[in-house]
Write an enzyme that holds these catalytic residues in place. Structure first.
Site, PDB file in Angstrom:
ATOM      1  N   HIS A 108       0.816  -1.214   0.000  1.00 43.81           N
ATOM      2  CA  HIS A 108       0.000   0.000   0.000  1.00 43.81           C
ATOM      3  C   HIS A 108       0.842   1.253   0.000  1.00 43.81           C
ATOM      4  O   HIS A 108       0.418   2.295  -0.487  1.00 43.81           O
ATOM      5  CB  HIS A 108      -0.994  -0.035   1.152  1.00 43.81           C
ATOM      6  CG  HIS A 108      -2.125  -0.916   0.803  1.00 43.81           C
ATOM      7  ND1 HIS A 108      -3.167  -0.486   0.041  1.00 43.81           N
ATOM      8  CD2 HIS A 108      -2.312  -2.223   1.005  1.00 43.81           C
ATOM      9  CE1 HIS A 108      -3.966  -1.490  -0.187  1.00 43.81           C
ATOM     10  NE2 HIS A 108      -3.473  -2.569   0.392  1.00 43.81           N
ATOM     11  N   GLU A 117      -4.286 -17.883 -18.261  1.00 44.51           N
ATOM     12  CA  GLU A 117      -3.021 -17.726 -17.534  1.00 44.51           C
ATOM     13  C   GLU A 117      -2.353 -19.062 -17.235  1.00 44.51           C
ATOM     14  O   GLU A 117      -1.333 -19.113 -16.572  1.00 44.51           O
ATOM     15  CB  GLU A 117      -3.214 -16.879 -16.270  1.00 44.51           C
ATOM     16  CG  GLU A 117      -4.405 -17.253 -15.426  1.00 44.51           C
ATOM     17  CD  GLU A 117      -4.650 -16.279 -14.269  1.00 44.51           C
ATOM     18  OE1 GLU A 117      -3.842 -15.385 -14.017  1.00 44.51           O
ATOM     19  OE2 GLU A 117      -5.687 -16.454 -13.610  1.00 44.51           O
ATOM     20  N   ASP A 157       0.807 -14.591 -14.609  1.00 50.16           N
ATOM     21  CA  ASP A 157       0.830 -16.026 -14.335  1.00 50.16           C
ATOM     22  C   ASP A 157       1.178 -16.838 -15.567  1.00 50.16           C
ATOM     23  O   ASP A 157       1.854 -17.858 -15.466  1.00 50.16           O
ATOM     24  CB  ASP A 157      -0.525 -16.487 -13.776  1.00 50.16           C
ATOM     25  CG  ASP A 157      -0.599 -16.240 -12.288  1.00 50.16           C
ATOM     26  OD1 ASP A 157       0.375 -16.570 -11.592  1.00 50.16           O
ATOM     27  OD2 ASP A 157      -1.616 -15.696 -11.822  1.00 50.16           O
ATOM     28  N   CYS A 210      -4.761  -8.325 -19.286  1.00 51.21           N
ATOM     29  CA  CYS A 210      -4.765  -7.555 -18.040  1.00 51.21           C
ATOM     30  C   CYS A 210      -3.515  -7.812 -17.187  1.00 51.21           C
ATOM     31  O   CYS A 210      -3.428  -7.350 -16.063  1.00 51.21           O
ATOM     32  CB  CYS A 210      -6.028  -7.830 -17.223  1.00 51.21           C
ATOM     33  SG  CYS A 210      -6.171  -9.539 -16.714  1.00 51.21           S
TER      34      CYS A 210
END
Ligand code: PEP
Ligand code: MG
Length: 593
Positions: free
Chosen positions: A198, A440, A464, A511
């Protein structure tokens, strides 16, 4: 100014927020948190010791509440993580076990807390996904705060820093990062942290240069040392020479000029020079990030990672919890699409309250759709929440880690069951949504034609796909040099998926991280992907780059590199062919034409 007698030192870390800043270092000291005393408490004093721990937790809670209230407006969207920290304060694993340890071993509260946190840290560190390792960091941030209160240390008040500095810290908690005042803090660097932390997300939101994962910056850098931070390249330069300084000052000016230009144009469509519009979407983890996608000119959400709502809490979220979060995102984006990816977790590792298996290879284990199919009730709760949220805009559902047709059929059957249960209860929902899968796993590439018959779209998850196709653990730094998106095998796999998808009449999106780096754009446009989705901050940059390219030329270029056997040749081809188009900034050291 650079000192004559000190030598220039360059440190390499993870550039998590781009840009360049130059200034004095300010070391953030976590008082008393690292050296913990151990002693035994008399049996008659155990109750007092427990209360001492409870008061430290109560104080930590109060501090976090105050920070949330005082968080500047531009960071309000990130206070959800602080609320998660408040929940973590009472977590059974942390709070309950520390109290048990005090009672059982008669340890002082500090030592009991340290023991419990060390165990939890080890557990989270063993997880294969960087995302979950980062969530382990949340436990550490929370316990540091309790520890500081136990030892009577002063709270770190980043908001009280009254000079223009660059923060240098072992690690910064989201609470500390969210106190950053833009007019004071020029940038930040930390020893720990990763791309999914974060601290990184907040630095990107604030648009201040940041480098994480420097390992020993706090050991090498001293207060007031002069440093240069290049967040784009992940380079920190300590004691820069005059010449380095001049070079970086010029780079900083060029970078700012370029960024301002790109930002001004971010709402404009990403149309290639031969007039083809490309959809550029955002990837989000936290619902609050949707605002950034919209502001950066994203055409929708191409990947909403939904794992976060399942983390840092006791038990599973309810249907209503999930529905509220999904609806927020869908409403903000409407009528643009929001692709909600169903839970992609590795069962027991992600949800420590619900241990299920003990897996030697979690990345190959009960992960994502496999977990959901094994836990149909948890899965259907999520599916119901998604179908309800679909009433408020344009929703797509996406299943992760699909490796065979049976999984798609089983997932769709559960989606139908979820809809039927709501229909029976009279709950309102929208069933007319696009249903797609992530590509993936290499087996999904091989049977893309069969899978295409089952779904409305494919979305290629290169993070992945590269890991599984090249047998390279995406989180393992010893083999990170072999993690190569331009490997001919990966280019071929993407081509197969796009061609097969289009032959079967479905759209093919991407993506994974590969979609957000302009260097790969000529290849991706040449291959014919219908949509690219990336972290929100990359959207303006990628849109800008698309406007400089032509689909026709990209196709021709793609065919040229398709014959190349070596990844390194493909990369240097790309850099040569697109120097001055994609790399006119010359901000990255390694782009040598
Ligand atoms: C991917 O694998 O490329 C992807 C986008 O999913 P994640 O990074 O969440 O695994
Ligand atoms: Mg993935």
């Amino acid at each position: 100014m650079a000192e004559q007698e000190t030598q220039e030192i360059v440190l390499k870390g993870l550039g998590v927020a781009p840009g360049i800043c130059i200034g004095k270092a300010y070391l953030v000291d976590k008082q008393g948190v690292n050296v913990v005393k151990k002693y035994y408490v008399d049996a008659s004093d155990l109750h007092k010791e427990e209360n001492r721990f409870k008061s430290a937790v109560a104080k930590a809670r109060q501090e976090l509440c105050t920070i949330i209230q005082e968080t500047p407006r531009e960071l309000r969207q990130h206070t959800a993580i602080l609320e998660t920290h408040i929940v973590l304060l009472q977590d059974k694993l942390l709070y309950g076990r520390t109290i048990d340890t005090i009672q059982q071993f008669r340890y002082n509260a500090e030592w009991a807390l340290k023991n419990v946190v060390d165990e939890l840290k080890a557990m989270f560190q063993n997880m294969s996904e960087p995302y979950f390792r980062e969530r382990g960091a949340d436990i550490v941030h929370v316990s540091d705060r309790i520890m500081r209160n136990l030892v009577g240390g002063e709270p770190i008040n980043i908001k009280d820093i009254d000079k223009r500095v660059i923060l240098v810290a072992r690690d910064l908690s989201p609470a500390e990062t969210s106190q950053i005042q833009l007019e004071r803090i020029k940038g930040l660097v930390t020893d720990g942290g990763g791309i999914a932390s974060h601290t990184g997300i907040i630095a990107r939101t604030l648009e201040i240069p940041a480098i994480l994962g420097l390992n020993n910056a706090t050991r090498i850098i001293k207060n007031d040392d002069f440093i240069v931070v290049d967040g784009s390249a992940g380079l920190l330069i300590l004691h820069p020479t005059e010449q380095t300084l001049i070079e970086y000052e010029e780079r900083a000016v060029r970078y700012e000029r370029h960024r301002a230009l790109i930002a001004r144009e971010s709402r404009m469509p990403a149309k290639t020079v031969d007039g083809i519009s490309v959809q550029v979407m955002g990837n989000i983890e936290l619902p609050e990030e949707v605002v950034a996608v919209r502001d950066y000119g994203g055409n929708g959400i191409g990947l909403y990672r939904t794992e976060f709502q399942y983390m840092g809490r006791r038990g599973f979220p309810t249907e209503n919890d999930l529905f509220d979060k999904y609806r927020d995102v869908v409403e903000v984006m409407a009528p643009r699409p929001v692709t909600i990816r169903t839970l992609d977790i590795n069962g027991d590792k992600a949800l420590p309250n619900q241990p299920d298996t003990d897996e030697a290879n979690p990345a190959l284990g009960l992960r994502a759709i496999r977990y959901c199919l094994k836990k149909p009730e948890i899965f259907k709760t999520q599916l119901r929440a998604i179908l309800r949220a679909a009433l408020y805009g344009n929703v797509r559902i996406m299943f992760p880690m699909i490796s065979c047709c049976e999984e798609v059929r089983a997932a769709k059957a559960l989606l139908k069951e979820a809809a039927e249960s709501m229909a029976a209860q009279g709950t309102e929902f929208e069933y007319n949504v696009d249903v797609g899968i992530m590509i993936e796993v290499p087996s999904a590439v091989a049977i893309a034609d069969m899978l295409a018959a089952e779904v409305d779209f494919f979305s290629i998850g290169t993070n992945d796909l590269i890991q599984y196709a090249l047998a390279i653990d995406r989180g393992n730094r010893y083999v990170s040099h072999m993690y190569r998106p331009l490997h001919p095998a990966i280019i071929r796999m993407i081509k197969t998926v796009v061609d097969v998808g289009h032959q079967k009449g479905i759209k093919v999106y991407m993506c994974g991280e590969m979609a957000g780096d302009p260097i790969y754009l000529p290849v991706l446009l040449g291959l014919g992907l219908d949509e690219l989705s990336m972290n929100p901050q990359s959207i303006p940059l990628v849109k800008n780059a698309i406007r400089k390219l032509s689909i026709k030329e990209s196709r021709a270029f793609m065919y040229r590199i398709f014959k190349e056997k070596k990844e390194s040749r493909i990369e240097s081809f790309l850099k040569k062919a697109y120097a001055g188009v994609l790399f006119d900034l010359d901000l990255e050291e390694d782009i040598v034409v």
